[in-house]
Write a protein that holds these residues in place. Structure first.
Motif, PDB file in Angstrom:
ATOM      1  N   MET A   1      -4.351 -20.444 -12.592  1.00 48.54           N
ATOM      2  CA  MET A   1      -3.823 -19.546 -12.086  1.00 48.54           C
ATOM      3  C   MET A   1      -2.281 -19.023 -11.992  1.00 48.54           C
ATOM      4  N   THR A   2      -1.946 -17.943 -12.383  1.00 46.23           N
ATOM      5  CA  THR A   2      -0.516 -17.958 -12.485  1.00 46.23           C
ATOM      6  C   THR A   2      -0.007 -17.053 -11.242  1.00 46.23           C
ATOM      7  N   THR A   3       1.468 -17.074 -11.151  1.00 46.21           N
ATOM      8  CA  THR A   3       1.842 -16.136 -10.136  1.00 46.21           C
ATOM      9  C   THR A   3       1.470 -14.646 -10.046  1.00 46.21           C
ATOM     10  N   SER A   4       1.255 -14.204 -11.136  1.00 42.84           N
ATOM     11  CA  SER A   4       1.128 -12.937 -11.502  1.00 42.84           C
ATOM     12  C   SER A   4      -0.281 -12.361 -10.823  1.00 42.84           C
ATOM     13  N   ASP A   5      -1.122 -13.476 -10.469  1.00 40.76           N
ATOM     14  CA  ASP A   5      -2.305 -13.213  -9.905  1.00 40.76           C
ATOM     15  C   ASP A   5      -2.287 -13.159  -8.311  1.00 40.76           C
ATOM     16  N   VAL A   6      -1.241 -13.459  -7.777  1.00 31.50           N
ATOM     17  CA  VAL A   6      -0.884 -13.391  -6.417  1.00 31.50           C
ATOM     18  C   VAL A   6      -0.320 -12.220  -6.098  1.00 31.50           C
ATOM     19  N   PRO A   7      -0.951 -11.294  -5.254  1.00 28.80           N
ATOM     20  CA  PRO A   7      -0.534 -10.037  -4.972  1.00 28.80           C
ATOM     21  C   PRO A   7       0.948 -10.111  -4.327  1.00 28.80           C
ATOM     22  N   LEU A   8       1.346 -11.172  -3.411  1.00 27.12           N
ATOM     23  CA  LEU A   8       2.679 -11.352  -2.741  1.00 27.12           C
ATOM     24  C   LEU A   8       3.667 -11.301  -3.899  1.00 27.12           C
ATOM     25  N   PHE A   9       3.469 -12.103  -4.976  1.00 23.75           N
ATOM     26  CA  PHE A   9       4.516 -12.229  -6.116  1.00 23.75           C
ATOM     27  C   PHE A   9       4.792 -11.088  -7.080  1.00 23.75           C
ATOM     28  N   SER A  10       3.585 -10.549  -7.225  1.00 22.86           N
ATOM     29  CA  SER A  10       3.752  -9.170  -7.965  1.00 22.86           C
ATOM     30  C   SER A  10       4.763  -8.270  -7.150  1.00 22.86           C
ATOM     31  N   MET A  11       4.285  -8.046  -5.901  1.00 22.41           N
ATOM     32  CA  MET A  11       4.928  -7.016  -5.220  1.00 22.41           C
ATOM     33  C   MET A  11       6.622  -7.496  -5.075  1.00 22.41           C
ATOM     34  N   LEU A  12       6.718  -8.742  -4.951  1.00 22.09           N
ATOM     35  CA  LEU A  12       8.395  -9.118  -4.906  1.00 22.09           C
ATOM     36  C   LEU A  12       8.768  -8.954  -6.481  1.00 22.09           C
ATOM     37  N   ARG A  13       8.122  -9.323  -7.456  1.00 24.43           N
ATOM     38  CA  ARG A  13       8.679  -8.951  -8.512  1.00 24.43           C
ATOM     39  C   ARG A  13       8.824  -7.316  -8.949  1.00 24.43           C
ATOM     40  N   THR A  14       8.212  -6.547  -8.360  1.00 27.42           N
ATOM     41  CA  THR A  14       8.160  -5.290  -8.591  1.00 27.42           C
ATOM     42  C   THR A  14       9.637  -4.683  -7.724  1.00 27.42           C
ATOM     43  N   ARG A  15       9.647  -5.394  -6.569  1.00 27.81           N
ATOM     44  CA  ARG A  15      10.820  -4.936  -5.667  1.00 27.81           C
ATOM     45  C   ARG A  15      12.064  -5.516  -6.351  1.00 27.81           C
ATOM     46  N   MET A  16      11.913  -6.789  -7.022  1.00 28.85           N
ATOM     47  CA  MET A  16      13.237  -7.166  -7.737  1.00 28.85           C
ATOM     48  C   MET A  16      13.632  -6.167  -8.916  1.00 28.85           C
ATOM     49  N   PHE A  48       4.328   1.117  -0.309  1.00 29.92           N
ATOM     50  CA  PHE A  48       3.515   0.261  -0.047  1.00 29.92           C
ATOM     51  C   PHE A  48       2.201   0.461  -0.750  1.00 29.92           C
ATOM     52  N   GLU A  49       1.787   1.706  -0.847  1.00 28.01           N
ATOM     53  CA  GLU A  49       0.416   2.110  -1.338  1.00 28.01           C
ATOM     54  C   GLU A  49       0.870   2.251  -2.853  1.00 28.01           C
ATOM     55  N   SER A  50       1.886   2.474  -3.453  1.00 27.92           N
ATOM     56  CA  SER A  50       1.865   2.860  -4.957  1.00 27.92           C
ATOM     57  C   SER A  50       2.080   1.138  -5.291  1.00 27.92           C
ATOM     58  N   MET A  51       2.732  -0.007  -4.524  1.00 27.46           N
ATOM     59  CA  MET A  51       2.610  -1.143  -4.863  1.00 27.46           C
ATOM     60  C   MET A  51       1.440  -1.844  -5.064  1.00 27.46           C
ATOM     61  N   MET A  52       0.639  -1.344  -4.117  1.00 24.95           N
ATOM     62  CA  MET A  52      -0.682  -2.117  -4.054  1.00 24.95           C
ATOM     63  C   MET A  52      -1.547  -1.435  -5.268  1.00 24.95           C
ATOM     64  N   ARG A  53      -1.324  -0.284  -5.578  1.00 23.98           N
ATOM     65  CA  ARG A  53      -1.966   0.281  -6.962  1.00 23.98           C
ATOM     66  C   ARG A  53      -1.341  -0.140  -7.963  1.00 23.98           C
ATOM     67  N   GLY A  54      -0.140  -0.697  -7.939  1.00 21.54           N
ATOM     68  CA  GLY A  54       0.442  -1.245  -9.125  1.00 21.54           C
ATOM     69  C   GLY A  54       1.224  -0.278 -10.030  1.00 21.54           C
ATOM     70  N   SER A  55       1.409   0.878  -9.341  1.00 21.74           N
ATOM     71  CA  SER A  55       1.918   2.066 -10.267  1.00 21.74           C
ATOM     72  C   SER A  55       3.659   2.066  -9.942  1.00 21.74           C
ATOM     73  N   ALA A  56       4.174   1.803  -8.875  1.00 17.74           N
ATOM     74  CA  ALA A  56       5.559   1.826  -8.433  1.00 17.74           C
ATOM     75  C   ALA A  56       6.212   2.971  -8.901  1.00 17.74           C
ATOM     76  N   GLY A  57       5.520   4.330  -8.796  1.00 16.61           N
ATOM     77  CA  GLY A  57       6.313   5.412  -8.995  1.00 16.61           C
ATOM     78  C   GLY A  57       6.297   5.649 -10.508  1.00 16.61           C
ATOM     79  N   ALA A  58       5.366   5.648 -11.282  1.00 17.86           N
ATOM     80  CA  ALA A  58       5.422   5.575 -12.600  1.00 17.86           C
ATOM     81  C   ALA A  58       5.534   7.102 -13.106  1.00 17.86           C
ATOM     82  N   SER A  59       5.668   8.178 -12.000  1.00 21.01           N
ATOM     83  CA  SER A  59       5.889   9.352 -12.516  1.00 21.01           C
ATOM     84  C   SER A  59       7.337   9.465 -13.355  1.00 21.01           C
ATOM     85  N   ALA A  60       8.172   8.623 -12.887  1.00 18.12           N
ATOM     86  CA  ALA A  60       9.567   9.006 -13.439  1.00 18.12           C
ATOM     87  C   ALA A  60       9.944   8.473 -14.812  1.00 18.12           C
ATOM     88  N   SER A  61       8.762   7.746 -15.440  1.00 14.29           N
ATOM     89  CA  SER A  61       9.147   7.292 -16.830  1.00 14.29           C
ATOM     90  C   SER A  61       9.491   8.407 -17.910  1.00 14.29           C
TER      91      SER A  61
END
Length: 148
Positions: A1-16, A48-61
């Motif tokens: 198991m990698t840290t990317s499998d843990v939702p907390l870590f992926s959310m923190l990486r998204t925030r960073m 929070f909702e977009s972070m849980m979906r994993g999109s993080a506001g992807a409309s801006a790309s």
């Protein structure tokens, strides 16, 4: 198991990543504080909702609004020889143009004091997120018995 499998870590990486992208935009704003007709930009914080979906506001790309001239439509490359805009390439977060700053007589919409306050706040928030990330990794190491 990698840290990317843990939702907390992926959310923190998204925030960073969000703080890193915001720092780039704020630095562009400071660099263009004297450029006529330049409009300051900022990033919307991922909710929070977009972070849980994993999109993080992807409309801006694909839709960074306006250029230095202040046009309201999205920027697009009209000629293959044009230089690509740096902010169109890297961020997957929602870029916003309306920062609430009034235009100076030359059309510039950058308030240097506000931008420097945003830079300082962004730096403190980034340090808080990285500290939380490091502490969380430390807790996992302790739980696994690998902490010395």
């Amino acid at each position: 198991m990698t840290t990317s499998d843990v939702p907390l870590f992926s959310m923190l990486r998204t925030r960073m990543r969000w703080h890193q992208d915001r720092q780039k935009l704020l630095a562009e704003n400071v660099a263009n504080a004297d450029t006529p007709h330049y409009r300051a930009r900022d990033l919307r914080a991922p909710d929070f909702e977009s972070m849980m979906r994993g999109s993080a506001g992807a409309s801006a790309s694909t839709g960074v609004s306006g250029g230095a001239g202040g046009s309201s439509g999205p920027m697009r490359v009209t000629n293959a020889r044009h230089i690509a805009v740096a902010s169109m390439q890297g961020t997957s977060f929602d870029v916003r143009r309306d920062t609430g700053v009034r235009a100076t007589p030359d059309g510039n919409r950058v308030n240097l004091e506000d931008e420097m306050l945003k830079v300082a706040q962004n730096q403190m928030d980034y340090q808080a997120v990285t500290g939380l990330y490091q502490r969380s990794l430390g807790l996992i190491r302790t739980a696994l018995g690998k902490r010395s």
